[in-house]
Design an enzyme around this catalytic site. Sequence first.
Site, PDB file in Angstrom:
ATOM      1  N   ASP A  50      32.904  48.390  42.211  1.00  0.00           N
ATOM      2  CA  ASP A  50      33.225  47.121  41.591  1.00  0.00           C
ATOM      3  C   ASP A  50      31.885  46.395  41.401  1.00  0.00           C
ATOM      4  O   ASP A  50      30.908  46.716  42.057  1.00  0.00           O
ATOM      5  CB  ASP A  50      34.147  46.360  42.552  1.00  0.00           C
ATOM      6  CG  ASP A  50      34.271  44.903  42.192  1.00  0.00           C
ATOM      7  OD1 ASP A  50      34.638  44.617  41.050  1.00  0.00           O
ATOM      8  OD2 ASP A  50      33.995  44.059  43.068  1.00  0.00           O
ATOM      9  N   ASP A  80      35.502  44.576  46.707  1.00  0.00           N
ATOM     10  CA  ASP A  80      35.606  43.438  47.616  1.00  0.00           C
ATOM     11  C   ASP A  80      36.815  42.564  47.338  1.00  0.00           C
ATOM     12  O   ASP A  80      37.267  41.838  48.201  1.00  0.00           O
ATOM     13  CB  ASP A  80      34.356  42.553  47.475  1.00  0.00           C
ATOM     14  CG  ASP A  80      34.353  41.813  46.148  1.00  0.00           C
ATOM     15  OD1 ASP A  80      34.563  42.483  45.113  1.00  0.00           O
ATOM     16  OD2 ASP A  80      34.178  40.587  46.136  1.00  0.00           O
ATOM     17  N   ASP A  86      40.688  44.538  43.520  1.00  0.00           N
ATOM     18  CA  ASP A  86      40.255  45.896  43.840  1.00  0.00           C
ATOM     19  C   ASP A  86      41.214  46.603  44.792  1.00  0.00           C
ATOM     20  O   ASP A  86      41.088  47.806  45.023  1.00  0.00           O
ATOM     21  CB  ASP A  86      38.870  45.874  44.513  1.00  0.00           C
ATOM     22  CG  ASP A  86      37.816  45.275  43.614  1.00  0.00           C
ATOM     23  OD1 ASP A  86      37.853  45.561  42.409  1.00  0.00           O
ATOM     24  OD2 ASP A  86      36.962  44.522  44.119  1.00  0.00           O
TER      25      ASP A  86
HETATM   26  P1  ADP Z   1      34.899  42.335  39.254  1.00  0.00           P
HETATM   27  O1  ADP Z   1      35.859  43.408  38.909  1.00  0.00           O
HETATM   28  O2  ADP Z   1      33.556  42.565  38.647  1.00  0.00           O
HETATM   29  O3  ADP Z   1      34.798  42.056  40.703  1.00  0.00           O
HETATM   30  P2  ADP Z   1      36.922  40.376  38.699  1.00  0.00           P
HETATM   31  O4  ADP Z   1      37.917  41.363  38.210  1.00  0.00           O
HETATM   32  O5  ADP Z   1      37.125  39.803  40.028  1.00  0.00           O
HETATM   33  O6  ADP Z   1      35.445  41.001  38.580  1.00  0.00           O
HETATM   34  O7  ADP Z   1      36.848  39.216  37.645  1.00  0.00           O
HETATM   35  C1  ADP Z   1      36.823  39.532  36.289  1.00  0.00           C
HETATM   36  C2  ADP Z   1      36.751  38.307  35.485  1.00  0.00           C
HETATM   37  O8  ADP Z   1      37.955  37.546  35.613  1.00  0.00           O
HETATM   38  C3  ADP Z   1      35.656  37.383  35.906  1.00  0.00           C
HETATM   39  O9  ADP Z   1      34.433  37.772  35.332  1.00  0.00           O
HETATM   40  C4  ADP Z   1      36.163  36.056  35.375  1.00  0.00           C
HETATM   41  O10 ADP Z   1      35.873  35.948  34.019  1.00  0.00           O
HETATM   42  C5  ADP Z   1      37.663  36.172  35.558  1.00  0.00           C
HETATM   43  N1  ADP Z   1      38.112  35.526  36.783  1.00  0.00           N
HETATM   44  C6  ADP Z   1      38.616  36.111  37.882  1.00  0.00           C
HETATM   45  N2  ADP Z   1      38.937  35.208  38.815  1.00  0.00           N
HETATM   46  C7  ADP Z   1      38.582  34.015  38.322  1.00  0.00           C
HETATM   47  C8  ADP Z   1      38.640  32.675  38.823  1.00  0.00           C
HETATM   48  N3  ADP Z   1      39.090  32.378  40.051  1.00  0.00           N
HETATM   49  N4  ADP Z   1      38.198  31.695  38.019  1.00  0.00           N
HETATM   50  C9  ADP Z   1      37.720  31.966  36.812  1.00  0.00           C
HETATM   51  N5  ADP Z   1      37.646  33.181  36.287  1.00  0.00           N
HETATM   52  C10 ADP Z   1      38.066  34.207  37.019  1.00  0.00           C
HETATM   53 MG    MG Z   2      34.751  41.984  42.947  1.00  0.00          MG
END
Ligand code: ADP
Ligand code: MG
Length: 637
Positions: free
Chosen positions: A321, A518, A522
């Site tokens: 991730d 994390d 995920d």
């Molecule tokens: P990664 O897979 O890289 O860990 P996430 O899947 O957690 O990223 O998040 C993907 C996208 O979803 C973020 O880049 C953001 O644009 C959006 N996102 C997720 N959670 C939030 C939140 N609490 N507030 C705003 N945007 C969010």
């Molecule tokens: Mg993450």
Amino acid sequence: MTLDLSSDRLMAALTGLTLAGMVSAAFDAFATPGPWGFAGLALVYLAGGVPAGGRALTALWRERVLDIDLLMVIAALAAAAVGAALEGAVLLTLFSLSTTLEHRAMGKARRAVEALMALRPDTALRRGADGRVAEVAVADLIPGEVVVLRPGARVPVDGLILEGEGSLDEATITGESMPVHKRPGAKVFEATVNLDGVLAVEVVHGVADSTVARMIALVTEAQTARAPSERFSEWFGQRYTVAVLAGSVLALIVFLWLGWGIHDALYRAATLLVAASPCAIVISVPAAILSALAAAARGGVLFKGGAALETLAVVDIFAFDKTGTLTTGRAEVTQFVTLVPEAGFLALIAGLEAQSEHPIADAIRRHAGERGIAPVLVGEVHSIPSEGVTGMTLDGPVWAGNPRMAERMRACIRAPEFAALADGTQTVVWLGRGTQVLGALSVTDRPRETSAAGLAALRAAGVGTIMMMTGDRRPVGLRIGAELGFAPGDIHADLLPQDKVRLVGELAARGKVAFVGDGVNDAAALARADVGIAMGAAGSEVALQAADVALLSDDMERLAAARRLARRTRAVIRQNLIFAMGAMAVLVTSSLFFALPLPLAVVGHEGGTVLVVLNGLRLLADPIRSDRQGGKKRGGT
Ligand code: ADP
Ligand code: MG
């Protein structure tokens, strides 16, 4: 009252008695056996034989398993029956000695983690609302209360620093020997040491669900979740014990049929019984696995069981991730473009993100805080993993998130004002009310300092495929990926949680896959992977639950170190099994064809068992640490 026959002290005392009896019997046996000789023999059979027999019979009655101890007792009794009581006594003495040694050695591996329990302080200094400080029991602290930490004291609970700053030694949790400097807002963990500052800390967890409590629970769980090879050696041990018993009886019949005297036949059958006992084989696997689990835990890598350890050894596909895993998860707000007054925009988005555990939310809250903007009260907040959050204010529903969230709300984000943000390589969060967009801000996050080295170590170790799977936009994934040496083809962006699961499933068709993550988004992929690895201290609770391994240190190089440990464990298990089987083959052949004396069979058998355990313990002596620290050893065992 029940007597615990496996308590360390009792075992040692019985072995001591057995040894004393043996000495007495041996000296008195040079002449014709006198009273001291008989007394010594009696002592050996009582102190060495009765407890083993008791254990074996209890196992047979209660659990219906044939204990290997039983074979030893039968062999000793058979020896006594044919007038070779002294040789039977040698058997019992060595058996008692080696059992006690093994027990100690295995206990050492177990205790390596339980020692953490001892590090938890019993009392804490609680600061009341009136500012007065009183000493209270740690168990009585509740989340929200404030405790004061003096320099040099162990941290009594998991908490957040409110006031003060200073260095903390977190080696107990992360295995990291360098102190970490912390400021207000940082987390502190139970059982770590506050080195120099006076800190006021807000309690966030009661002791029952602290990080240390979780570690202890994980490791206890690990000891019951058996590795496949462990299950095999147990299964094998059971069947085999029955076979050995039957084989020895058969041998006895054959010897008698060959016309040997009952004495000779019984003596040779008893020797065969000892030679063929599978003690070494059965202990081969747990000795190695327990040691490896303990060594890993001391390095801040917690395996939930032997199975995860064995699988990690053969993993050659890693998927990572991005946010919070490859990157620090400590993001900063860099720019914003708003169509409404800035303060109102920030107050609203900070209010929406107030409850979210996502690293982006944390960055937004901090940014608003730094500018002294109080968040708007937002109710009914729901998080949509990999998209954002929605909520309700007095003026109606609001949302914040990525383009997918905007699409869900049928809001148009293509206004020219936003073009610069949307084309950039930073993560963009849009804020809207229904179909109306109020503004957007960009957030940027750096790779962890150890990510590049950690990935390089995996590649150097021969891991063929390393991928990035992120819910963020592709330009952001590409930028971070380029810094870490990912080929563009190995970067998957704009993923929903179920996309991560699907991709991991596709990879699993090609080989064993580990997924490292994390976040809440995920959890499903962590569960789907052959080995799920969660970022421990910083990761979300859900991810920890779903994973098979927790990395408590945020040092990515530990990942390669853990895989190395897993591979070494596999090698040690293989060595042990080959050695144990080889030794047994030699002993059985000698006892069948070369009239091997019983005491020699015993020495070979018990010696082999002890060697196998010691070989397993080698793994304990070398806790996981990254190559950066490879040169300087922290006291080994
Ligand atoms: P990664 O897979 O890289 O860990 P996430 O899947 O957690 O990223 O998040 C993907 C996208 O979803 C973020 O880049 C953001 O644009 C959006 N996102 C997720 N959670 C939030 C939140 N609490 N507030 C705003 N945007 C969010
Ligand atoms: Mg993450």
